[in-house]
Write a protein that holds these residues in place. Structure first.
Motif, PDB file in Angstrom:
ATOM      1  N   ASP A  54     -14.553   5.862 -14.158  1.00  0.00           N
ATOM      2  CA  ASP A  54     -14.246   7.294 -14.243  1.00  0.00           C
ATOM      3  C   ASP A  54     -12.808   7.563 -13.823  1.00  0.00           C
ATOM      4  OD1 ASP A  54     -14.194  10.022 -14.296  1.00  0.00           O
ATOM      5  OD2 ASP A  54     -15.932  10.313 -12.987  1.00  0.00           O
ATOM      6  N   CYS A  55     -11.960   7.884 -14.786  1.00  0.00           N
ATOM      7  CA  CYS A  55     -10.554   8.198 -14.498  1.00  0.00           C
ATOM      8  C   CYS A  55     -10.341   9.688 -14.233  1.00  0.00           C
ATOM      9  CB  CYS A  55      -9.673   7.772 -15.662  1.00  0.00           C
ATOM     10  SG  CYS A  55      -9.712   5.996 -16.006  1.00  0.00           S
ATOM     11  N   SER A  56     -11.361  10.494 -14.522  1.00  0.00           N
ATOM     12  CA  SER A  56     -11.190  11.949 -14.413  1.00  0.00           C
ATOM     13  C   SER A  56     -11.182  12.431 -12.966  1.00  0.00           C
ATOM     14  CB  SER A  56     -12.307  12.660 -15.177  1.00  0.00           C
ATOM     15  OG  SER A  56     -13.573  12.425 -14.555  1.00  0.00           O
ATOM     16  N   ARG A  57     -11.635  11.608 -12.042  1.00  0.00           N
ATOM     17  CA  ARG A  57     -11.699  12.020 -10.634  1.00  0.00           C
ATOM     18  C   ARG A  57     -10.342  11.963  -9.931  1.00  0.00           C
ATOM     19  NH1 ARG A  57     -16.636  12.159  -7.958  1.00  0.00           N
ATOM     20  NH2 ARG A  57     -18.465  11.668  -9.250  1.00  0.00           N
ATOM     21  N   PHE A  58      -9.395  11.281 -10.526  1.00  0.00           N
ATOM     22  CA  PHE A  58      -8.119  11.055  -9.849  1.00  0.00           C
ATOM     23  C   PHE A  58      -7.493  12.361  -9.372  1.00  0.00           C
ATOM     24  CE2 PHE A  58      -3.436  10.933 -10.175  1.00  0.00           C
ATOM     25  CZ  PHE A  58      -3.175   9.993  -9.188  1.00  0.00           C
ATOM     26  N   GLN A  59      -7.111  12.359  -8.107  1.00  0.00           N
ATOM     27  CA  GLN A  59      -6.411  13.511  -7.552  1.00  0.00           C
ATOM     28  C   GLN A  59      -5.498  13.031  -6.433  1.00  0.00           C
ATOM     29  OE1 GLN A  59      -9.066  16.311  -5.694  1.00  0.00           O
ATOM     30  NE2 GLN A  59     -10.315  14.729  -4.731  1.00  0.00           N
ATOM     31  N   VAL A  60      -4.361  13.715  -6.313  1.00  0.00           N
ATOM     32  CA  VAL A  60      -3.398  13.372  -5.277  1.00  0.00           C
ATOM     33  C   VAL A  60      -3.772  14.106  -4.004  1.00  0.00           C
ATOM     34  CG1 VAL A  60      -0.975  13.431  -4.586  1.00  0.00           C
ATOM     35  CG2 VAL A  60      -1.590  13.016  -6.991  1.00  0.00           C
ATOM     36  N   ARG A  83       3.724  10.257  -7.978  1.00  0.00           N
ATOM     37  CA  ARG A  83       4.785  10.687  -8.885  1.00  0.00           C
ATOM     38  C   ARG A  83       4.258  11.721  -9.881  1.00  0.00           C
ATOM     39  NH1 ARG A  83       7.596   4.829 -10.222  1.00  0.00           N
ATOM     40  NH2 ARG A  83       8.776   4.680  -8.272  1.00  0.00           N
ATOM     41  N   PRO A  84       5.023  12.774 -10.124  1.00  0.00           N
ATOM     42  CA  PRO A  84       4.594  13.794 -11.105  1.00  0.00           C
ATOM     43  C   PRO A  84       4.366  13.153 -12.480  1.00  0.00           C
ATOM     44  CG  PRO A  84       6.472  14.576  -9.830  1.00  0.00           C
ATOM     45  CD  PRO A  84       6.310  13.122  -9.494  1.00  0.00           C
ATOM     46  N   GLY A  85       3.291  13.530 -13.111  1.00  0.00           N
ATOM     47  CA  GLY A  85       3.017  13.028 -14.442  1.00  0.00           C
ATOM     48  C   GLY A  85       2.252  11.720 -14.487  1.00  0.00           C
ATOM     49  N   TYR A  86       1.961  11.138 -13.312  1.00  0.00           N
ATOM     50  CA  TYR A  86       1.195   9.892 -13.332  1.00  0.00           C
ATOM     51  C   TYR A  86      -0.195  10.153 -13.902  1.00  0.00           C
ATOM     52  CZ  TYR A  86      -1.425   5.783 -11.892  1.00  0.00           C
ATOM     53  OH  TYR A  86      -2.218   4.664 -11.898  1.00  0.00           O
ATOM     54  N   VAL A  87      -0.618   9.319 -14.849  1.00  0.00           N
ATOM     55  CA  VAL A  87      -1.939   9.429 -15.478  1.00  0.00           C
ATOM     56  C   VAL A  87      -2.769   8.219 -15.071  1.00  0.00           C
ATOM     57  CG1 VAL A  87      -3.211   9.559 -17.636  1.00  0.00           C
ATOM     58  CG2 VAL A  87      -0.996  10.711 -17.422  1.00  0.00           C
ATOM     59  N   ALA A  88      -3.930   8.462 -14.515  1.00  0.00           N
ATOM     60  CA  ALA A  88      -4.766   7.376 -13.993  1.00  0.00           C
ATOM     61  C   ALA A  88      -5.466   6.608 -15.106  1.00  0.00           C
ATOM     62  CB  ALA A  88      -5.800   7.931 -13.022  1.00  0.00           C
ATOM     63  N   ARG A  89      -5.395   5.303 -14.996  1.00  0.00           N
ATOM     64  CA  ARG A  89      -6.211   4.374 -15.758  1.00  0.00           C
ATOM     65  C   ARG A  89      -6.548   3.232 -14.816  1.00  0.00           C
ATOM     66  NH1 ARG A  89      -4.297   2.605 -21.550  1.00  0.00           N
ATOM     67  NH2 ARG A  89      -6.426   1.770 -21.431  1.00  0.00           N
ATOM     68  N   PRO A  90      -7.593   2.465 -15.068  1.00  0.00           N
ATOM     69  CA  PRO A  90      -7.983   1.435 -14.108  1.00  0.00           C
ATOM     70  C   PRO A  90      -6.854   0.477 -13.749  1.00  0.00           C
ATOM     71  CG  PRO A  90      -9.716   1.758 -15.720  1.00  0.00           C
ATOM     72  CD  PRO A  90      -8.553   2.578 -16.198  1.00  0.00           C
ATOM     73  N   ARG A 138      -8.766   6.932  -1.402  1.00  0.00           N
ATOM     74  CA  ARG A 138      -8.332   8.299  -1.081  1.00  0.00           C
ATOM     75  C   ARG A 138      -7.891   9.066  -2.321  1.00  0.00           C
ATOM     76  NH1 ARG A 138      -3.995   8.953   1.397  1.00  0.00           N
ATOM     77  NH2 ARG A 138      -3.200   6.832   1.656  1.00  0.00           N
ATOM     78  N   PHE A 139      -7.345   8.351  -3.304  1.00  0.00           N
ATOM     79  CA  PHE A 139      -6.848   9.000  -4.517  1.00  0.00           C
ATOM     80  C   PHE A 139      -7.924   9.088  -5.605  1.00  0.00           C
ATOM     81  CE2 PHE A 139      -2.851   8.394  -2.502  1.00  0.00           C
ATOM     82  CZ  PHE A 139      -1.913   9.166  -3.152  1.00  0.00           C
ATOM     83  N   ASP A 140      -9.132   8.620  -5.322  1.00  0.00           N
ATOM     84  CA  ASP A 140     -10.181   8.572  -6.348  1.00  0.00           C
ATOM     85  C   ASP A 140      -9.678   7.859  -7.607  1.00  0.00           C
ATOM     86  OD1 ASP A 140     -12.345   9.874  -5.051  1.00  0.00           O
ATOM     87  OD2 ASP A 140     -11.344  11.795  -5.337  1.00  0.00           O
ATOM     88  N   HIS A 141      -9.061   6.723  -7.405  1.00  0.00           N
ATOM     89  CA  HIS A 141      -8.446   5.985  -8.511  1.00  0.00           C
ATOM     90  C   HIS A 141      -9.297   4.772  -8.869  1.00  0.00           C
ATOM     91  CE1 HIS A 141      -5.605   3.928 -11.047  1.00  0.00           C
ATOM     92  NE2 HIS A 141      -4.707   4.893 -10.893  1.00  0.00           N
ATOM     93  N   PRO A 142      -9.641   4.574 -10.142  1.00  0.00           N
ATOM     94  CA  PRO A 142     -10.476   3.434 -10.547  1.00  0.00           C
ATOM     95  C   PRO A 142      -9.740   2.103 -10.420  1.00  0.00           C
ATOM     96  CG  PRO A 142      -9.681   4.611 -12.478  1.00  0.00           C
ATOM     97  CD  PRO A 142      -9.284   5.443 -11.289  1.00  0.00           C
ATOM     98  N   VAL A 143     -10.504   1.042 -10.122  1.00  0.00           N
ATOM     99  CA  VAL A 143      -9.916  -0.277  -9.931  1.00  0.00           C
ATOM    100  C   VAL A 143     -10.906  -1.354 -10.368  1.00  0.00           C
ATOM    101  CG1 VAL A 143     -10.762  -0.423  -7.543  1.00  0.00           C
ATOM    102  CG2 VAL A 143      -8.812  -1.821  -8.245  1.00  0.00           C
ATOM    103  N   ALA A 200       0.828  -1.210   0.000  1.00  0.00           N
ATOM    104  CA  ALA A 200       0.000   0.000   0.000  1.00  0.00           C
ATOM    105  C   ALA A 200       0.859   1.255   0.000  1.00  0.00           C
ATOM    106  CB  ALA A 200      -0.934  -0.009   1.209  1.00  0.00           C
ATOM    107  N   ALA A 201       1.922   1.266   0.797  1.00  0.00           N
ATOM    108  CA  ALA A 201       2.818   2.428   0.850  1.00  0.00           C
ATOM    109  C   ALA A 201       3.530   2.620  -0.481  1.00  0.00           C
ATOM    110  CB  ALA A 201       3.827   2.251   1.978  1.00  0.00           C
ATOM    111  N   LEU A 202       3.945   1.516  -1.096  1.00  0.00           N
ATOM    112  CA  LEU A 202       4.605   1.610  -2.400  1.00  0.00           C
ATOM    113  C   LEU A 202       3.650   2.157  -3.450  1.00  0.00           C
ATOM    114  CD1 LEU A 202       6.520  -1.804  -2.429  1.00  0.00           C
ATOM    115  CD2 LEU A 202       7.558   0.477  -2.320  1.00  0.00           C
ATOM    116  N   LEU A 203       2.406   1.692  -3.406  1.00  0.00           N
ATOM    117  CA  LEU A 203       1.423   2.175  -4.372  1.00  0.00           C
ATOM    118  C   LEU A 203       1.190   3.666  -4.210  1.00  0.00           C
ATOM    119  CD1 LEU A 203      -0.703   1.699  -6.556  1.00  0.00           C
ATOM    120  CD2 LEU A 203      -2.321   1.110  -4.748  1.00  0.00           C
ATOM    121  N   GLU A 204       1.021   4.119  -2.984  1.00  0.00           N
ATOM    122  CA  GLU A 204       0.804   5.552  -2.759  1.00  0.00           C
ATOM    123  C   GLU A 204       1.968   6.366  -3.296  1.00  0.00           C
ATOM    124  OE1 GLU A 204      -0.298   8.805   0.704  1.00  0.00           O
ATOM    125  OE2 GLU A 204      -0.753   6.663   0.982  1.00  0.00           O
TER     126      GLU A 204
END
Length: 381
Positions: free
Chosen positions: A362-368, A139-146, A175-180, A130-134
């Motif tokens: 929804d990938c548009s919700r992703f936020q750090v 990382r700057p430039g990370y783009v969310a996809r499922p 917490r990151f609003d990341h799709p899975v 979990a810590a590694l994933l966070e």
């Protein structure tokens, strides 16, 4: 921990098991073939004094051992053109469910272990996943996809009840609003229904239950430590009633073993609330051929030759064809008929509707989110 489970500190702490001639109680594989990367191999043989029979008589159940996997990354990336995701998280390597046909078994050889019994008894877990994933999501430039959770081994296998690594991963994604997307054979996914419900409200999650057969007896010998088929269907129903999109994966379809159940599996899943479905033809890469042939000889000796013949008809005369585009569906008349049966049933049951794939999330919700410790000076501008 579950009974019979032990911890080891480092991989390779003890030598591989000798090659046993029969399965152990509660395990799927009946063999522990040598690691294909080793230059030498050990094989049991009868010296004429009856020592082999005595050595392997009444073999005790094999315990499960757990080893810490000090991974440097949580995300695994792939560019396979016939897989619907490009990144995955696997909290575990090896799987205690013991599915004899599991396509992930050969990956255990990269750890210096056997794809046979080692795969289901000698597990590695990533305590810092979990810590590694966070860290990677920040990382700057990370783009969310499922993210596919459990693409290689089941994220809800029995050890998850205690280690709770999959839950920790879901908490990060929430917490990151990341799709899975989640694929599992376990009703244990319901434990995390609180997180999944929150994510479903934001269109961030889809759960797929793999249902191989509705025959409880067949399930016990094919996937001995996975949830019973009825429990998986009940999980689909509970997820659906809670508002969490649920799908069914009829996989693998094994010619002459469970392929006759395809339509019934889809009907029962649709009745439980599944909104989409998929199927995969049996895959037998590398060592799985030997493991599966041994399993057939032990459990279905009367039709083993027929089953292997049907498999070859879907693989151009071989037991496996690894080419992209055909490895999951096969070729030939038998494979084409299976594909047509699935298409007709899925259309009839409304399981082909759009919205079941990863692209619907929804990938548009992703936020750090703000890191622990409060806002930085830079964040004030």
């Amino acid at each position: 921990m579950p009974d019979g489970t032990a911890f080891l500190d480092t991989p390779g702490a003890e030598p591989p098991l000798p090659l046993p001639p029969a399965a152990r109680k509660g395990r799927g594989a009946g063999l522990n073939p040598p690691n294909r990367f080793e230059r030498s191999a050990r094989e049991a043989f009868d010296d004429g004094w009856g020592t082999l029979e005595a050595a392997f008589a009444d073999l005790p159940p094999l315990p499960t051992t757990l080893t810490k996997d000090h991974a440097k990354s949580a995300l695994a990336w792939n560019e396979s053109p016939d897989i619907g995701f490009d990144r995955a998280v696997n909290p575990y390597r090896g799987c205690e469910h013991g599915c004899v046909y599991c396509y992930a078994r050969p990956s255990h050889a990269y750890l210096g272990l056997s794809p046979g019994l080692d795969f289901e008894t000698r597990l590695l877990f990533k305590p810092d996943v979990a810590a590694l994933l966070e860290k990677e999501l920040r990382r700057p430039g990370y783009v969310a996809r499922p993210i596919a959770l459990g693409s290689n081994t089941d994220p809800y296998q029995p050890v998850e009840r205690t280690l709770q690594l999959t839950r920790a991963v879901l908490e990060v994604l929430d917490r990151f609003d990341h799709p899975v997307t989640i694929v599992t054979k376990s009703a244990g996914v319901l434990r995390d229904i609180d997180i999944l419900r929150r994510m479903a409200e934001r269109n961030l999650v889809r759960v797929c239950l793999s249902v191989t057969t509705l025959d409880a007896r067949l399930a016990r010998i094919m996937e001995p430590r996975a949830a019973a088929p009825e429990r998986r269907l009940a999980a689909i129903r509970h997820l659906s009633e809670t508002g969490i999109p649920a799908a069914v994966l009829a996989a693998p379809m094994i010619p002459g073993v469970n392929d006759s159940e395809l339509e019934t599996i889809l009907e029962r899943a649709a009745g439980a609330g599944a909104t989409s479905a998929g199927y995969v033809l049996l895959r037998l890469p590398l060592e799985i051929k030997q493991l599966f042939e041994d399993w057939l000889a032990r459990h279905m000796p009367d039709r083993a030759a027929r089953v292997l013949s049907l498999i070859r008809q879907t693989r151009g005369g071989a037991l496996y064809d690894s080419r992209f585009g055909v490895r999951q569906k096969g070729t030939g008349a038998y494979a084409d008929l299976l594909a047509q049966r699935f298409a007709v049933a899925a259309r009839r049951l409304g399981l082909e509707r759009r919205g079941g794939g990863t692209g619907a999330l929804d990938c548009s919700r992703f936020q750090v989110p703000q890191a622990a410790g409060g806002a930085t000076q830079l964040a004030l501008f």
